[in-house]
Design a protein around this motif. Sequence first.
Motif: not given
Length: 158
Positions: A14-19, A60-64, A71-72, A97-100
């Motif tokens: 996910a960090a590499m963008g491979n969703g 989260a890394s994938l923007g979802d 999930l948290l 994530l709430h703040a973002r």
Amino acid sequence: MRAFLLGQLAVAQAAMGNGRAARNTLATAEKELSRADGRSPGVAIYHPASLAHQQAVALASLGDHSAAIRLLEISLRHRPIHERRSRLITLGHLAELHARSGRLELACHTWHQFLDDYPLVTCRRADSVLRRMRARVRSHRTSSATQALSARAAEFSA
């Protein structure tokens, strides 16, 4: 152990963008965890709360962010109370994530929960969460929620 390693692989994917790969790997990790019989020592430290946390980090890394938040929250509900460090890190991720997502009051509430346990854990990752939290709330000085949080956080930074 396989479920844990697959979860870590999914976080990296996910960090590499491979969703697509990350989601497939998370599904495989979930299957592996469901098949665990509980006899190996690794299962005692890796459980559904741990998998939910890894899933959240990957998503989260994938923007979802909404799925990551859900999930948290699941991770926190299922995390054993004695796993303070993991709970602390999860609370930090959730608050960020709430703040973002623009939910500042909910973020402040979650950061207060983080501060409840912060003195009980020595952890550089938790220290990083505290620094990021203080930096984020600085830009919202007019909010009473952030003022109270900043005052409380200052106690730990002194």
